[in-house]
Design a protein around this motif. Structure first.
Motif, short mmCIF file in Angstrom:
data_model
loop_
_atom_site.label_atom_id
_atom_site.label_comp_id
_atom_site.label_asym_id
_atom_site.label_seq_id
_atom_site.Cartn_x
_atom_site.Cartn_y
_atom_site.Cartn_z
N GLU A 21 35.12 17.57 16.06
CA GLU A 21 35.07 16.57 16.82
C GLU A 21 36.35 15.59 17.49
OE1 GLU A 21 33.93 15.65 13.53
OE2 GLU A 21 32.09 16.98 13.70
N ASN A 22 37.34 15.90 16.57
CA ASN A 22 38.48 15.17 16.90
C ASN A 22 39.80 16.17 17.37
OD1 ASN A 22 37.96 12.49 16.38
ND2 ASN A 22 37.90 13.02 14.29
N SER A 23 39.30 17.26 17.95
CA SER A 23 40.49 18.44 17.93
C SER A 23 41.21 18.12 19.52
CB SER A 23 39.75 19.97 18.17
OG SER A 23 40.57 20.63 18.69
N THR A 24 42.35 18.42 19.11
CA THR A 24 43.23 17.94 20.40
C THR A 24 43.58 19.56 21.30
OG1 THR A 24 45.26 18.01 19.00
CG2 THR A 24 44.08 15.97 19.50
N ILE A 25 42.94 20.58 20.46
CA ILE A 25 43.13 21.97 21.22
C ILE A 25 42.78 21.87 22.54
CG2 ILE A 25 42.62 24.36 21.05
CD1 ILE A 25 42.45 24.10 18.01
N VAL A 26 43.44 22.40 23.60
CA VAL A 26 43.10 22.39 24.90
C VAL A 26 42.65 23.83 25.25
CG1 VAL A 26 43.77 22.23 27.52
CG2 VAL A 26 44.54 20.65 25.84
N VAL A 27 41.40 23.81 25.71
CA VAL A 27 40.80 25.15 26.12
C VAL A 27 40.61 25.25 27.63
CG1 VAL A 27 38.78 26.85 25.61
CG2 VAL A 27 39.69 25.20 23.78
N LEU A 28 41.14 26.15 28.27
CA LEU A 28 40.85 26.45 29.81
C LEU A 28 39.51 26.51 30.16
CD1 LEU A 28 42.57 26.32 32.24
CD2 LEU A 28 42.78 28.68 32.08
N PRO A 33 37.77 16.15 24.17
CA PRO A 33 37.24 16.32 22.77
C PRO A 33 36.00 15.14 22.63
CG PRO A 33 39.42 15.80 23.05
CD PRO A 33 39.24 15.72 24.35
N LEU A 34 35.18 15.81 21.81
CA LEU A 34 34.07 15.17 21.43
C LEU A 34 34.58 13.76 20.57
CD1 LEU A 34 31.52 17.55 20.08
CD2 LEU A 34 31.48 16.77 22.15
#
Length: 661
Positions: A21-28, A33-34
């Motif tokens: 829910e708190n992920s800061t990973i950027v996925v193209l 983030p939720l």
């Protein structure tokens, strides 16, 4: 396709999995983030592995993994009338419109006129995951989320191979072909995909009711999609999406043909800087046609020639930097829908048209919303509100006689404000257990179809009602989530919801029903979900019990269950999927007795079905795949109108090859 513009369904909304829910990973190709309080509303996620491994290869049957999801009828998108394919949850059925808000990359996908979902255009291989929230919604486009939200997320760069393809051949001369090509485009990527399938179809009519005009449920459909995601700079990304589709079906009798088609397009801007931004715009152009054949002399009685409709909308959401303890979202969205129905009734004696009908109207909903998640250690509080200005305008119903005499009926414009709220709390008791609670309100406008278009499913005629009022929702739920062991997750929810002015198909006499607002539908129940993984084996299970009743003092159906709603629904999938070597899966589903009508005179017996899949790697990215739908050929009754029966999918075997590199 007259009046169609190429359309745009953007987003990449590759919702990070519920555990991130708190992920800061950027996925193209992904989204923001939720918010941290998302689990407070008891969401259930279907991942990509499941989306790409189902016996039917169709999204509507995969959604049934979450018990409580249903369409108006039990048929899938090969043998149902498209206009009956509304989506709902929590036993709030009773008509064919969608009480659940279905979003693809944050954009509503329901038909602007009918409110049905074009499931044939939502190809599972194009998705990264699905998240189903069975409670009410207040955020963007939340005005339609009376029975929850289904969020479909397009596949991201991380999900997509450069090239993938599949080819299947199935029972009754059925074929299914699909392919996608997803190369990098500078720092971004583009994905081009297509799917085509057809089949001679199974018998929907029981053998003892077949006549010379009876035919199998033949179908043919195709869809193409182009999606691109391009970084504009380090913290901004532009996403665009366009889909074109068409679906043709024949139901029960020769000549009883339906057609649905559309072109959707969207564009979306994602900003991941200090001020996070999610802005999108979309357009939908749809059409539908349907021929009704008499069940007595098998001649054409009604030609619903075309129903062109257009939907236009957009959203902007801002997340200002207000401190690490808060995730604040403020924004606005708007939706505009317009549509017309053109139909000609025919004399079964002369074969000539007896009138030419034209009806339609416009709808607009514009909402302003604010929501905040506040983290206080192990406790997360969330609350939000929406204010919606809605209008129903330019409604009319014209009928022209063969001699050219026009009868015109115009309906008064209506407009009003509606305010909705929701709030919840999530308390993490430990690393393995949490409890949650939420309450919410909401509303749904009647669709243009419910207002202005009647329909016939022999021997019943269902009349439209231009005076319908919006449905309104009040609901409460509470539950818990536990992880008692590694790879094992259990959750449970109890809920109580109250839908006032619910729109139902109410019996007038033995051959006529009319859409009406009833006082209320009250539903209470429990929902259980479980998942487990150990080594190469996995299990997922879902069960829902709902005690749903119509409140209509003085009416014959007061205290009865709404039409088409089961009390019990369950689904379990067991899979063996090693990283290398053969894989197997089986899905078991049960749905209890439903009733065709509001008076509970015609029952649809409970049904238990089993689906199965198997895959054998051949090397170099290729696999041999086998799929079986309804393994034990269970007779599933999907319609029962005074003993006139329709059946669901019979046993269907598929063999094919799948490739991905």
């Amino acid at each position: 396709m007259p009046r169609y513009i190429i359309a745009l369904t953007a987003l990449g909304c590759a919702l990070p999995a519920a555990a991130q829910e708190n992920s800061t990973i950027v996925v193209l190709g992904g989204v923001l983030p939720l918010p941290p309080a998302t689990p407070a509303y008891g969401s259930v996620t279907i991942d990509r592995d499941r989306l790409t491994d189902s016996a039917s290869g169709r999204i509507e049957t995969i959604l049934a993994d979450v018990a409580g999801f249903q369409q108006f009828r039990r048929s899938d998108s090969r043998s149902a009338n498209p206009s009956a394919q509304g989506a709902t949850v929590r036993a709030l059925g009773g008509n064919a419109s969608s009480r659940t808000l279905v979003l693809l990359d944050g954009i509503p996908v329901a038909d602007p006129f009918f409110g049905y979902i074009p499931f044939n255009a939502l190809v599972p291989e194009r998705l990264s995951l699905v998240r189903i929230t069975r409670g009410g919604g207040v955020g963007a486009f939340g005005a339609g989320a009376v029975a929850g939200t289904i969020e479909l997320a397009s596949a991201t760069r991380a999900d997509l191979p450069l090239l993938s393809a599949s080819a299947f051949y199935g029972s009754r001369d059925a074929s299914e072909l699909s392919a996608s090509f997803s190369p990098n485009l500078g720092a971004g990527f583009v994905s081009i995909s297509g799917r085509w399938d057809r089949g001679d179809g199974f018998w929907t009519t029981p053998e003892n009711q077949r006549v010379s005009a009876s035919v199998t449920a033949r179908y043919e459909s195709w869809s193409t999609s182009v999606r691109a995601a391009v970084p504009l700079r380090t913290d901004f990304e532009l996403q665009a999406h366009a889909t074109v589709f068409r679906d043709d079906r024949t139901l029960r009798f020769a000549g009883a043909d339906s057609r649905s088609e559309g072109m959707d397009a969207s564009i979306r801007l994602i900003g991941r800087g200090a001020w996070q931004v999610d802005a999108l715009a979309y357009v939908q152009a749809r059409d539908f046609g349907n021929v009704v054949i008499s069940a007595t002399n098998f001649r054409k009685t009604l030609d619903q020639r075309k129903t062109p409709s257009t939907g236009i909308g957009g959203k902007i959401e801002l997340r200002p930097p207000v401190g690490k303890a808060h995730v604040l979202r403020i924004g606005a969205d708007t939706r505009y829908a317009t549509g017309d129905m053109y139909e000609d009734p025919y004399s079964t004696v002369t074969g000539l048209a007896t009138a030419h009908r034209h009806a339609g109207g416009d709808q607009t909903t514009t909402g302003f919303f604010i929501e905040d998640d506040w983290t206080l250690g192990r406790l997360i509080l969330t609350g939000g509100a929406r204010a919606d200005r809605w209008s129903i305008r330019n409604g009319f119903n014209d009928s022209t006689s063969p001699a050219g005499v026009l009868t015109h009926i115009g309906y008064a414009d209506r407009k009003d404000w509606r305010v909705s709220f929701r709030g919840g709390a999530l308390l993490r008791l430990s690393e393995v257990a949490s409890v949650r609670a939420a309450a919410y309100t909401g509303f749904r406008l009647p669709t243009l179809n419910e207002l202005y278009r009647g329909f016939v499913v022999f021997p019943i005629t269902t009349q439209a009602n231009p005076a319908l009022k919006p449905e309104t929702l009040k609901g409460f739920e509470a539950g818990f989530d536990v992880k008692p062991a590694g790879g094992v997750t259990l959750s449970a929810s109890a809920f109580l919801i109250h839908v006032e002015k619910a729109i139902a198909n109410v019996t007038v006499n033995t051959t006529t029903r009319r859409r009406q607002n009833v006082d209320a539908i009250v539903a209470k129940g429990i929902e259980l979900n479980a998942s487990a993984r150990r080594g190469d084996a996995s299990l997922s299970a879902s069960y829902a019990y709902t005690d749903s009743k119509v409140k209509a003092p003085g009416q014959q159906f007061d205290g009865l269950r709404p039409a088409q709603t089961p009390a019990h629904a369950a689904s379990t999938t067991l899979a063996w999927a090693p990283e290398r070597g053969p894989s197997l899966s089986a899905t078991l589903r049960y749905v209890s007795t439903q009733y065709e009508d509001d008076l509970q005179t015609d029952a649809l017996p409970g049904a238990f079905t089993v689906d199965a899949t198997a895959s054998l790697p051949l090397g170099h990215g290729a696999s041999l795949v086998g799929r079986v739908e309804n393994l034990f050929d269970k007779a599933v009754i999907t319609r029962n109108a005074g003993g006139s029966i329709d059946l669901g999918t019979s046993r269907t075997i598929w063999v094919g090859v799948r490739f991905a590199r």
